[in-house]
Motif scaffolding. Structure first.
Motif, PDB file in Angstrom:
ATOM      1  N   ASP A  90      36.241  53.675  71.665  1.00  0.00           N
ATOM      2  CA  ASP A  90      35.976  53.070  70.357  1.00  0.00           C
ATOM      3  C   ASP A  90      37.177  53.157  69.426  1.00  0.00           C
ATOM      4  OD1 ASP A  90      35.718  55.855  70.384  1.00  0.00           O
ATOM      5  OD2 ASP A  90      34.434  55.865  68.609  1.00  0.00           O
ATOM      6  N   ARG A  91      38.258  53.758  69.894  1.00  0.00           N
ATOM      7  CA  ARG A  91      39.455  53.889  69.064  1.00  0.00           C
ATOM      8  C   ARG A  91      40.609  53.112  69.698  1.00  0.00           C
ATOM      9  NH1 ARG A  91      38.508  58.163  65.545  1.00  0.00           N
ATOM     10  NH2 ARG A  91      36.933  59.647  66.265  1.00  0.00           N
ATOM     11  N   ARG A  92      41.479  52.585  68.840  1.00  0.00           N
ATOM     12  CA  ARG A  92      42.689  51.960  69.350  1.00  0.00           C
ATOM     13  C   ARG A  92      43.818  52.985  69.354  1.00  0.00           C
ATOM     14  NH1 ARG A  92      42.711  46.094  66.372  1.00  0.00           N
ATOM     15  NH2 ARG A  92      41.884  47.365  64.669  1.00  0.00           N
ATOM     16  N   PRO A  93      44.636  52.993  70.398  1.00  0.00           N
ATOM     17  CA  PRO A  93      45.712  53.982  70.471  1.00  0.00           C
ATOM     18  C   PRO A  93      46.910  53.601  69.610  1.00  0.00           C
ATOM     19  CG  PRO A  93      45.678  52.660  72.460  1.00  0.00           C
ATOM     20  CD  PRO A  93      44.492  52.232  71.650  1.00  0.00           C
ATOM     21  N   LEU A  94      47.491  54.614  68.987  1.00  0.00           N
ATOM     22  CA  LEU A  94      48.761  54.515  68.284  1.00  0.00           C
ATOM     23  C   LEU A  94      49.721  55.462  68.992  1.00  0.00           C
ATOM     24  CD1 LEU A  94      50.648  53.703  65.959  1.00  0.00           C
ATOM     25  CD2 LEU A  94      49.521  55.464  64.551  1.00  0.00           C
ATOM     26  N   VAL A  95      50.612  54.899  69.786  1.00  0.00           N
ATOM     27  CA  VAL A  95      51.550  55.692  70.575  1.00  0.00           C
ATOM     28  C   VAL A  95      52.841  55.817  69.779  1.00  0.00           C
ATOM     29  CG1 VAL A  95      52.808  55.882  72.743  1.00  0.00           C
ATOM     30  CG2 VAL A  95      50.521  54.856  72.710  1.00  0.00           C
ATOM     31  N   VAL A  96      53.214  57.044  69.455  1.00  0.00           N
ATOM     32  CA  VAL A  96      54.416  57.262  68.656  1.00  0.00           C
ATOM     33  C   VAL A  96      55.482  57.927  69.509  1.00  0.00           C
ATOM     34  CG1 VAL A  96      53.291  57.271  66.414  1.00  0.00           C
ATOM     35  CG2 VAL A  96      53.398  59.395  67.688  1.00  0.00           C
ATOM     36  N   GLY A  97      56.643  57.271  69.555  1.00  0.00           N
ATOM     37  CA  GLY A  97      57.758  57.788  70.326  1.00  0.00           C
ATOM     38  C   GLY A  97      58.756  58.463  69.421  1.00  0.00           C
ATOM     39  N   GLY A  98      59.844  58.873  70.075  1.00  0.00           N
ATOM     40  CA  GLY A  98      60.332  58.421  71.356  1.00  0.00           C
ATOM     41  C   GLY A  98      61.045  57.083  71.193  1.00  0.00           C
TER      42      GLY A  98
END
Length: 294
Positions: free
Chosen positions: A86-94
């Motif tokens: 139910d959640r959208r991912p926020l991928v923080v890099g990097g």
């Protein structure tokens, strides 16, 4: 940024293998308040790239470690998508080659398109890259151009068909010969909105990019390399270039993409906290995400 709708996943990815700073960005952005904005923090994927050696056959730097890093990020994101659907991912890099781990996880759920917001096309051939870093290559790799060891991370390439990718914010004028040759390598099928066009009318640029993929029948991933910003707005990146938008213009361009019903998730790359000792730019990045993400 609605806390209930997003889950943060850190990707401490530095494809240079030198520890130059990008890998510390997830921690710096959390200190600046990113974790307080999201409903779930899934921690960091176990990524480590420590060699600078180039593969003799492909010319890619740290090829074996990059494959392991991609697999580790794919596994972490796959797990997050399964336990928090139910959640959208926020991928923080990097750095921006974290897409090599993101796209296979998203593609496993169905066809995927890509809004690729970057000051550079990242479409070099490994032999043409001065460093062999995958940060010079990743848009090419995810659209099927490059060594099989990386283009095939999600099965038969391409991970994203060129016609399902939109390049936004790259510099297209006043380039040196090498940069002009890189732009020329981008397939005609990849639609593009260069930096000058974005700066002239940011909201219209975002609406055009949204329209190109909203009717594609695909989920769409939004990738933001912060070096799309003009260095006067954000100098704390690895490869700054003049001619980009300021913070307000970037926000205006991103809003139509971030509010698309087809958006599957977001990645943010190329922030250098080692060049931001006071933490002010980290706070500005977090404020941008809070203002743009629904």
């Amino acid at each position: 940024m609605e806390a209930s709708g997003w889950a943060v996943l850190g990707a401490p990815w530095d494809c240079s293998g030198t520890g130059r700073g990008e890998a510390d960005a997830p921690a710096a952005l959390r200190r600046a308040g990113l974790g307080d904005l999201a409903g779930l923090d899934a921690g960091d994927a176990p990524i480590a790239i420590t060699t600078t050696a180039r593969d003799p056959a492909t010319g890619v730097r740290a090829l074996a470690e990059t494959r392991r890093a991609a697999d580790a990020l794919t596994a972490a994101l796959t797990s997050l998508l399964a336990r928090a659907p139910d959640r959208r991912p926020l991928v923080v890099g990097g750095d921006c080659s974290l897409l090599l781990g993101v796209v296979p996880a998203v593609r496993a759920l169905g066809p995927v398109g890509l809004w690729f917001v970057d000051g550079h096309p990242d479409y070099q051939a490994p032999a043409d890259s001065a460093t062999g870093e995958t940060a010079d290559l990743e848009l090419g790799l995810v659209t099927g151009d490059g060594p099989d060891a990386l283009t095939g991370l999600a099965g038969p390439p391409p991970m994203v068909p060129p016609a399902a990718a939109v390049l936004i914010g790259h510099r297209a004028a006043g380039l040196d010969a090498a940069a002009a040759a890189e732009v020329a390598r981008v397939p005609e099928a990849v639609r593009r909105i260069d930096a000058a066009t974005l700066v002239a009318d940011p909201a219209a640029a975002g609406e055009r990019a949204r329209g190109w993929l909203d009717g594609s029948g695909r989920s769409v991933w939004l990738h933001l390399d912060l070096d799309v910003l003009d260095p006067s707005a954000l100098p704390a990146v690895t490869y700054p270039q003049p001619g980009g938008p300021d913070w307000d213009a970037l926000a205006a361009a991103l809003r139509p993409l971030a509010t698309s019903p087809h958006l599957s998730g977001v990645s943010v790359a190329d922030f250098r906290p080692d060049l931001d000792p006071g933490g002010g730019y980290a706070a500005r990045v977090v404020a941008l995400l809070d203002a743009v993400l629904p």
